[in-house]
Design a protein around this motif. Sequence first.
Motif, mmCIF file in Angstrom:
data_model
loop_
_atom_site.group_PDB
_atom_site.id
_atom_site.type_symbol
_atom_site.label_atom_id
_atom_site.label_comp_id
_atom_site.label_asym_id
_atom_site.label_seq_id
_atom_site.Cartn_x
_atom_site.Cartn_y
_atom_site.Cartn_z
ATOM 1 N N GLN A 64 11.144 -8.262 -4.394
ATOM 2 C CA GLN A 64 10.854 -9.409 -3.555
ATOM 3 C C GLN A 64 9.444 -9.381 -2.966
ATOM 4 N N PHE A 65 8.837 -8.206 -2.876
ATOM 5 C CA PHE A 65 7.516 -8.153 -2.233
ATOM 6 C C PHE A 65 6.563 -7.255 -3.034
ATOM 7 N N PRO A 66 5.349 -7.753 -3.300
ATOM 8 C CA PRO A 66 4.380 -6.965 -4.093
ATOM 9 C C PRO A 66 3.670 -5.908 -3.232
ATOM 10 N N PHE A 67 4.267 -4.748 -3.090
ATOM 11 C CA PHE A 67 3.627 -3.666 -2.345
ATOM 12 C C PHE A 67 2.435 -3.125 -3.131
ATOM 13 N N ASP A 68 1.490 -2.576 -2.392
ATOM 14 C CA ASP A 68 0.282 -2.018 -3.015
ATOM 15 C C ASP A 68 0.412 -0.526 -3.284
ATOM 16 N N LYS A 69 1.451 0.106 -2.749
ATOM 17 C CA LYS A 69 1.622 1.540 -2.945
ATOM 18 C C LYS A 69 3.064 1.913 -2.646
ATOM 19 N N ILE A 70 3.550 2.934 -3.380
ATOM 20 C CA ILE A 70 4.867 3.517 -3.116
ATOM 21 C C ILE A 70 4.650 4.956 -2.656
ATOM 22 N N LYS A 71 5.279 5.327 -1.547
ATOM 23 C CA LYS A 71 5.176 6.694 -1.041
ATOM 24 C C LYS A 71 6.533 7.378 -1.225
ATOM 25 N N LEU A 72 6.529 8.440 -2.050
ATOM 26 C CA LEU A 72 7.754 9.189 -2.302
ATOM 27 C C LEU A 72 8.091 10.059 -1.099
ATOM 28 N N ASP A 73 9.360 10.072 -0.725
ATOM 29 C CA ASP A 73 9.783 10.879 0.412
ATOM 30 C C ASP A 73 9.574 12.365 0.139
ATOM 31 N N LYS A 74 9.324 13.119 1.203
ATOM 32 C CA LYS A 74 9.063 14.551 1.094
ATOM 33 C C LYS A 74 10.224 15.294 0.435
ATOM 34 N N GLY A 75 11.438 14.760 0.569
ATOM 35 C CA GLY A 75 12.588 15.425 -0.032
ATOM 36 C C GLY A 75 12.466 15.561 -1.536
ATOM 37 N N ILE A 85 1.733 -0.355 -9.614
ATOM 38 C CA ILE A 85 1.689 0.117 -8.230
ATOM 39 C C ILE A 85 1.476 1.628 -8.254
ATOM 40 N N PRO A 86 0.468 2.171 -7.577
ATOM 41 C CA PRO A 86 0.278 3.622 -7.528
ATOM 42 C C PRO A 86 1.364 4.303 -6.703
ATOM 43 N N VAL A 87 1.636 5.565 -7.003
ATOM 44 C CA VAL A 87 2.647 6.354 -6.298
ATOM 45 C C VAL A 87 1.968 7.514 -5.590
ATOM 46 N N LEU A 88 2.311 7.705 -4.312
ATOM 47 C CA LEU A 88 1.794 8.820 -3.523
ATOM 48 C C LEU A 88 2.960 9.710 -3.116
ATOM 49 N N ALA A 89 2.849 11.005 -3.365
ATOM 50 C CA ALA A 89 3.896 11.962 -2.994
ATOM 51 C C ALA A 89 3.537 12.604 -1.664
ATOM 52 N N GLU A 90 4.525 12.596 -0.737
ATOM 53 C CA GLU A 90 4.315 13.197 0.576
ATOM 54 C C GLU A 90 4.833 14.627 0.598
ATOM 55 N N GLU A 102 -0.055 9.544 -8.996
ATOM 56 C CA GLU A 102 -1.483 9.293 -8.836
ATOM 57 C C GLU A 102 -2.080 9.914 -7.572
ATOM 58 N N GLN A 103 -1.327 9.964 -6.463
ATOM 59 C CA GLN A 103 -1.885 10.403 -5.181
ATOM 60 C C GLN A 103 -0.939 11.389 -4.506
ATOM 61 N N ALA A 104 -1.499 12.193 -3.571
ATOM 62 C CA ALA A 104 -0.682 13.191 -2.886
ATOM 63 C C ALA A 104 -1.189 13.393 -1.467
ATOM 64 N N GLN A 105 -0.284 13.924 -0.642
ATOM 65 C CA GLN A 105 -0.578 14.141 0.778
ATOM 66 C C GLN A 105 0.301 15.289 1.253
ATOM 67 N N GLY A 106 -0.254 16.187 2.044
ATOM 68 C CA GLY A 106 0.552 17.297 2.542
ATOM 69 C C GLY A 106 -0.305 18.383 3.148
ATOM 70 N N TYR A 107 0.375 19.410 3.684
ATOM 71 C CA TYR A 107 -0.345 20.490 4.350
ATOM 72 C C TYR A 107 -1.269 21.240 3.399
ATOM 73 N N LEU A 108 -0.917 21.307 2.107
ATOM 74 C CA LEU A 108 -1.788 21.971 1.152
ATOM 75 C C LEU A 108 -3.147 21.283 1.075
#
Length: 683
Positions: A585-596, A623-628, A645-651
Amino acid sequence: MRVLTCLSLEHHFPSVILAALVCILSCLLSMRLQRRSERSDGGVQVAWLVITAICLSAGIWSTHFIAMLGYRPAATVTLDVNQTAFSALIIVCGTIIGSYLATLSWSFARALAGAVVGLSVTGMHYVGMAAYDLDALVSWDLRYVIASVVLGVFFASLAFELSDRFDKGLKKLIPGLLLALGVVSLHFTGMGAMVVIPLGASEGLNPVTFQILAFTTAVATLVVVGAGGIGYAVEAGLRERSDRRMRHLALHDIVTNLPNRACFSAMVDHAIETRAGKRLAVLMIDLNRFKEINDVWGHQAGDTVLCDIADRLRGHERPGGFAARLGGDEFGIVIPVEDETALTEELNLIDSLFQTPVRHADFEIITSASLGVALCPEDGEDRETLMRNADLAMYKAKTDPLHRIQQYEHALGEAVRQRRELAQDLRRALETGQLKMHYQPQIDLKTGDVCGYEALVRWPHPVRGLVSPAEFIPLAEANGLIGRLGDWVLETTCEEVARWPGSPKVAINLSAIQLNDPHLVGKVLQALVSTGLSPTQLEIELTETALIHDLRQSLSVLRRIKALGVSMALDDFGTGYSALETLRQFPFDKIKLDKGFTDGLSDGGRSRAVISAVVTLARNLDIPVLAEGVETADQLELLNMVGCEQAQGYLIGRPAPAENGAPPAVQDVMWRPAEPAATHYGS
């Protein structure tokens, strides 16, 4: 003795009784009218003063005239009409002046008013007696004349002076009776001062004519006085009705017509005093997300919800129980308690009253409530303790959405008090600028470059140290502070990032409550304009949970924000209930995968397969995917291999404040970009 002789031998006794009756009735009513005029002001006071003067002067003059018509001297009697009329004018003027003086705030005003009325009665009496033309020699005993004046002035002054002291119950009759006593004693003492020696045979008006004239005068006077009495009674009734209405409004809520907090407190006190050893349950109830109802559907819808719930509570009242609206979205209930089983059933039934949707216009509003319960005498034996403990239990229920009903426990008090203190500290922190913004970098796995930052709010408490967002964010939501907190985060982040070099992108989390704010779009635009931050540098992150509350309304708001040039990211993807429907229903610009999902990469192939499927879906949707939550180099390498494509975390980098107008640096990671496997992208 002379007064008694004159009264018994020279007067027609029925006329004397009639005169006394007219005097008493008129004086009683006139003193009540006088008190009414003293309580009024402006034009209303003038009207009451005129009515008072008319009733009092008519009654006093008629008393004198009827008594004189009952006088039977052994001489011919004729009446001088002009002097009789002048006597009436004297008493009218005197009562008007006296009634006015009694309304003044002087310390001696009432006594002076009574003296003026007493003197006017004296003047009326002796001018009226002069109107009787007797065919006889008339002499006066000065002692009785003086005594009559003293009696009239004394009792009239005393009546007015005591009118404000004796104003309740039967005591309010005393001033009127004193005034009547003054008028009657003045008249007959004055009559006793007169000695008549006839000069010839008695002729003049027929005694029957005198009696008819006396009766006619009495009737006319009573009609006038009665009219004043009717006016007073009607006005008193209207005033009593108005007073009852005012008392009702003072003790009841104007929206729901339930008892208010003041009335509820008195009713709880009474219930405790009369419980006779029985147990009572005091409930404090707070509607959940009531502010959202007002913000989304308007205050009229909010009032509809309150009134509907009030009707349900009234229909549910039990003998010995009662309900009240304590203010805002808070209700109070007291119910008698027989045993624990009956209490549990009653609480569940009350809870169901708040769960039933409320119909407003063409839609239904879903409601819920948090209930706190305190029992008497176990949890307190006085109203203040019981209400406080029930309130503590209710506060605990608001922080635990899985348990909407909480019964007070002694251990609960301290924990809830600490949370309340923390909530107060959070409110002060927002006012004094204690909160700080930290930023966590996000990298592009193809190049290893920083592609953006996530803005995260931190609270360095001056006493407790760093308070976790997992603790103070729910606290802000439960205490109505999340809106202010979200506004501060938006404004502060835009202001700080606008000063960074290179125009980096920053992501801000948005809560469900903020999403229902009708002014959200304007706030985003205002923050961008006032700070100079480019819309392309701002990204809004939302969870599926925030969207699912009212998907149609949420998507409408997001489209308007996206039209400004702001990008959108779907946070914690895969943890909600309708992730694919939301993406459709909505064109998001990014998907963020849950840390789990990131944590599960090392446990086997299931998490890796799920991530691979999500990446494939996102690739097809462009849509790019970012892993948390990336914390190890192995996780980073596996994410790259499955095509994330993208990542985020303490590392990569821990959240840190911006320093010297620059974003926090990325940690030195021993990692090199790897070519992803083609099978993970699909053909």
